[in-house]
Structures are given as C-alpha cells and as structure tokens.
Design a protein around this motif. Structure first.
Motif, PDB file in Angstrom:
ATOM      1  N   HIS A 131       0.718  -1.335   0.072  1.00 15.04           N
ATOM      2  CA  HIS A 131       0.024   0.134   0.154  1.00 15.04           C
ATOM      3  C   HIS A 131       0.913   1.162   0.117  1.00 15.04           C
ATOM      4  O   HIS A 131       0.309   2.435  -0.123  1.00 15.04           O
ATOM      5  CB  HIS A 131      -1.087   0.058   1.312  1.00 15.04           C
ATOM      6  CG  HIS A 131      -1.858  -1.225   1.267  1.00 15.04           C
ATOM      7  ND1 HIS A 131      -3.069  -0.963   0.546  1.00 15.04           N
ATOM      8  CD2 HIS A 131      -1.890  -2.148   1.762  1.00 15.04           C
ATOM      9  CE1 HIS A 131      -3.769  -2.196   0.883  1.00 15.04           C
ATOM     10  NE2 HIS A 131      -2.982  -2.996   1.455  1.00 15.04           N
ATOM     11  N   MET A 168       1.744   4.296   5.292  1.00 11.54           N
ATOM     12  CA  MET A 168       0.385   4.129   5.811  1.00 11.54           C
ATOM     13  C   MET A 168       0.546   4.540   7.285  1.00 11.54           C
ATOM     14  O   MET A 168       1.758   4.562   7.902  1.00 11.54           O
ATOM     15  CB  MET A 168       0.009   2.725   6.071  1.00 11.54           C
ATOM     16  CG  MET A 168      -0.265   1.822   4.757  1.00 11.54           C
ATOM     17  SD  MET A 168      -0.552   0.226   4.587  1.00 11.54           S
ATOM     18  CE  MET A 168      -2.246   0.198   5.380  1.00 11.54           C
ATOM     19  N   TYR A 183      -2.883   3.694  12.276  1.00 10.89           N
ATOM     20  CA  TYR A 183      -4.268   3.424  12.323  1.00 10.89           C
ATOM     21  C   TYR A 183      -4.724   2.770  10.936  1.00 10.89           C
ATOM     22  O   TYR A 183      -5.508   1.836  10.872  1.00 10.89           O
ATOM     23  CB  TYR A 183      -5.062   4.645  12.538  1.00 10.89           C
ATOM     24  CG  TYR A 183      -6.608   4.613  12.259  1.00 10.89           C
ATOM     25  CD1 TYR A 183      -7.382   4.232  13.163  1.00 10.89           C
ATOM     26  CD2 TYR A 183      -7.201   5.030  10.977  1.00 10.89           C
ATOM     27  CE1 TYR A 183      -8.806   3.940  12.953  1.00 10.89           C
ATOM     28  CE2 TYR A 183      -8.468   4.823  10.743  1.00 10.89           C
ATOM     29  CZ  TYR A 183      -9.385   4.216  11.598  1.00 10.89           C
ATOM     30  OH  TYR A 183     -10.714   4.207  11.396  1.00 10.89           O
ATOM     31  N   GLU A 184      -4.058   3.174  10.059  1.00 14.84           N
ATOM     32  CA  GLU A 184      -4.560   2.685   8.728  1.00 14.84           C
ATOM     33  C   GLU A 184      -3.916   1.101   8.712  1.00 14.84           C
ATOM     34  O   GLU A 184      -4.739   0.200   8.036  1.00 14.84           O
ATOM     35  CB  GLU A 184      -3.952   3.284   7.542  1.00 14.84           C
ATOM     36  CG  GLU A 184      -4.559   4.576   7.055  1.00 14.84           C
ATOM     37  CD  GLU A 184      -3.978   5.604   6.379  1.00 14.84           C
ATOM     38  OE1 GLU A 184      -4.508   6.485   5.714  1.00 14.84           O
ATOM     39  OE2 GLU A 184      -2.597   5.244   6.240  1.00 14.84           O
ATOM     40  N   LYS A 235      -6.452  -1.205  10.741  1.00 13.95           N
ATOM     41  CA  LYS A 235      -7.742  -1.172  10.158  1.00 13.95           C
ATOM     42  C   LYS A 235      -7.709  -2.037   8.940  1.00 13.95           C
ATOM     43  O   LYS A 235      -8.290  -3.059   8.556  1.00 13.95           O
ATOM     44  CB  LYS A 235      -7.989   0.332   9.333  1.00 13.95           C
ATOM     45  CG  LYS A 235      -9.563  -0.063   8.704  1.00 13.95           C
ATOM     46  CD  LYS A 235     -10.195   1.489   8.257  1.00 13.95           C
ATOM     47  CE  LYS A 235     -11.530   1.457   7.581  1.00 13.95           C
ATOM     48  NZ  LYS A 235     -11.817   2.777   7.275  1.00 13.95           N
ATOM     49  N   GLU A 236      -6.571  -2.131   7.997  1.00 15.13           N
ATOM     50  CA  GLU A 236      -6.159  -3.228   6.730  1.00 15.13           C
ATOM     51  C   GLU A 236      -5.828  -4.371   7.354  1.00 15.13           C
ATOM     52  O   GLU A 236      -6.283  -5.302   6.721  1.00 15.13           O
ATOM     53  CB  GLU A 236      -4.961  -2.592   6.176  1.00 15.13           C
ATOM     54  CG  GLU A 236      -4.896  -3.262   4.946  1.00 15.13           C
ATOM     55  CD  GLU A 236      -5.848  -3.159   3.673  1.00 15.13           C
ATOM     56  OE1 GLU A 236      -6.060  -3.966   3.215  1.00 15.13           O
ATOM     57  OE2 GLU A 236      -6.371  -2.084   3.800  1.00 15.13           O
ATOM     58  N   LYS A 274       3.469   8.785   9.092  1.00 12.73           N
ATOM     59  CA  LYS A 274       3.254   7.537   8.195  1.00 12.73           C
ATOM     60  C   LYS A 274       4.474   6.897   8.108  1.00 12.73           C
ATOM     61  O   LYS A 274       5.766   7.241   8.257  1.00 12.73           O
ATOM     62  CB  LYS A 274       2.668   8.053   6.952  1.00 12.73           C
ATOM     63  CG  LYS A 274       1.520   8.648   6.904  1.00 12.73           C
ATOM     64  CD  LYS A 274       1.015   8.640   5.395  1.00 12.73           C
ATOM     65  CE  LYS A 274      -0.591   9.013   5.209  1.00 12.73           C
ATOM     66  NZ  LYS A 274      -1.309   8.688   4.115  1.00 12.73           N
TER      67      LYS A 274
END
Length: 227
Positions: free
Chosen positions: A26, A29, A32-33, A36-37, A67
């Motif tokens: 991805h 990130m 949090y991302e 979630k992923e 990030k």
C-alpha cells in the motif's frame, strides 16, 4: 518457505513481517490505517512498526499524521547481511576459547543444519571426497563440487540419476532417495537421510570405525558399478 517465513529469517517477527508486506503493498500508511487493513490491534501495530523502524525495514515520515514507509526489501536484506557480517567478525575475534573439531559421533538434525555441515565439509576438503546419493540432492552442491574439481581435488560421485558436474568421476550406483553417504579426505564422514524437513537426521564423525564402514560401503558400490 513462504514470503513471511523468509522475512522472519531476516530477523523480523511474524507480525512485523505481515505489516511490512502490507506497507509494501500500500505504500505509506499510518498506524491506524495498518490496524484497519490488517485487523491487528493498534497497540500491537505500533509496537511492530517501532520494531520495523529499529530493524531498518521501515522509516517514519512526519506529516500531520505520522506515516510509515517500507524500505526496499533488497536494501533491507543487504543492510541486515552487512550488519550480521560485522557481528560475525566480532564474535570470531572475541570467542571465549578456540573451537576444535569433535572426533566423536555427532547427530545433526534438520535439513538446514545438515546442508550447513556438508558445505563446511566441502570447504574443508584438501584432497578428495566421495559422495553417494540421489542426483537432486547432490546437484544442490554443484558449484562447490565443480570448484573443488577445478582445484584438482578428486571428486567421486555415486548416483543412479543423470547428473553433470564438470571434473567429477561418476559411478552409476543404486542409491536410495534422500540418503547420503559422504566422506572427505578419509577423515570425516556424514551419513543419514535428507528429505528436506526439520526431522532429517545425519550422523557426523571423524571416528575411524565409522569412516571405514562407510568407505567400505562406497567401495562395494563402486565395484558393483564397474561390472
């Protein structure tokens, strides 16, 4: 060995490896991302991201939200190997006492450890070696065997399979898949089974009794092959 397992071999935990793969898929990130992923709890994600940055597999990019970016896997692996090489030199220089080869009977388990011992024996070969086994197994060591033959060492291979190793002497022999009989310089012997799993077991020794026993086995195979 799958991709995650390969990354674990380079010092990552499985959770760190899984998150590293997500970052590669991805790009940058936030924690949090990532959570979630992947479905991994935020506390575990942030702990793993901290581990990835400390181990050189990821870097932080400070934005409004921090990030994490993955380091190219080749660069990560090269850096890790360079670090291990430096640690190796320190370990060799500072080892508590000089290690000596054991002349007793040593049981070696798992395919990886057996392969390592074979490489060690090949690198220690001074004059000649005899190796008996199936072609697929012997072919794993083709570069080393060809190097020894090119150096003028006597390389004798007994196998029932078609195999081309430049400079080696061949005998067509009835061999059992997975079994290996290996002698270096008439001094050390390795004998046992390698099927490619952690349950593989071989016996390694410099004891004259076992060396002579395996030598006799190989000699008889050679005599039968000559007929």
């Amino acid at each position: 060995m799958d991709y995650i397992e390969c990354l674990v071999e380079y010092g990552l935990t499985r959770q760190e490896a899984s998150i590293y793969v997500e970052l590669m898929r991805h790009g940058a990130m936030t924690g949090y991302e990532v959570s979630k992923e992947t479905g991994i709890s935020k506390s575990n994600v942030y702990a793993a991201l901290k581990g990835l940055t400390q181990k050189g597999a990821a870097v932080c990019e400070e934005r409004e939200a921090t990030k994490y970016l993955p380091v190219d896997v080749k660069k990560f692996c090269d850096n890790h190997l360079r670090y291990l090489s430096e640690v190796r030199e320190e370990l060799v220089d500072c080892q508590p006492k000089e290690m000596v080869d054991c002349d007793g009977y040593i049981t070696i388990t798992s395919d990886r450890n057996i392969y390592n011992k074979i490489y060690e024996m090949l690198n220690g070969c001074n004059e000649r070696l005899y190796i008996m086994g199936d072609g697929e197994l012997i072919s794993k060591f083709k570069p080393e065997l060809e190097r020894l033959a090119a150096e003028g060492k006597k390389v004798v291979i007994l196998t029932k399979n078609s195999l081309h190793i430049k400079g080696a002497i061949y005998y067509k022999a009835d061999t059992v898949e997975g079994q290996i009989r290996f002698i270096v310089d008439s001094d050390y012997v390795l004998t046992g089974t390698i099927d490619g799993n952690i349950d593989d077991t071989c016996l390694y020794s410099g004891q004259e009794t076992l060396v002579n026993l395996v030598k006799e086995t190989i000699k008889n195979k050679m005599l039968l092959a000559d007929k």
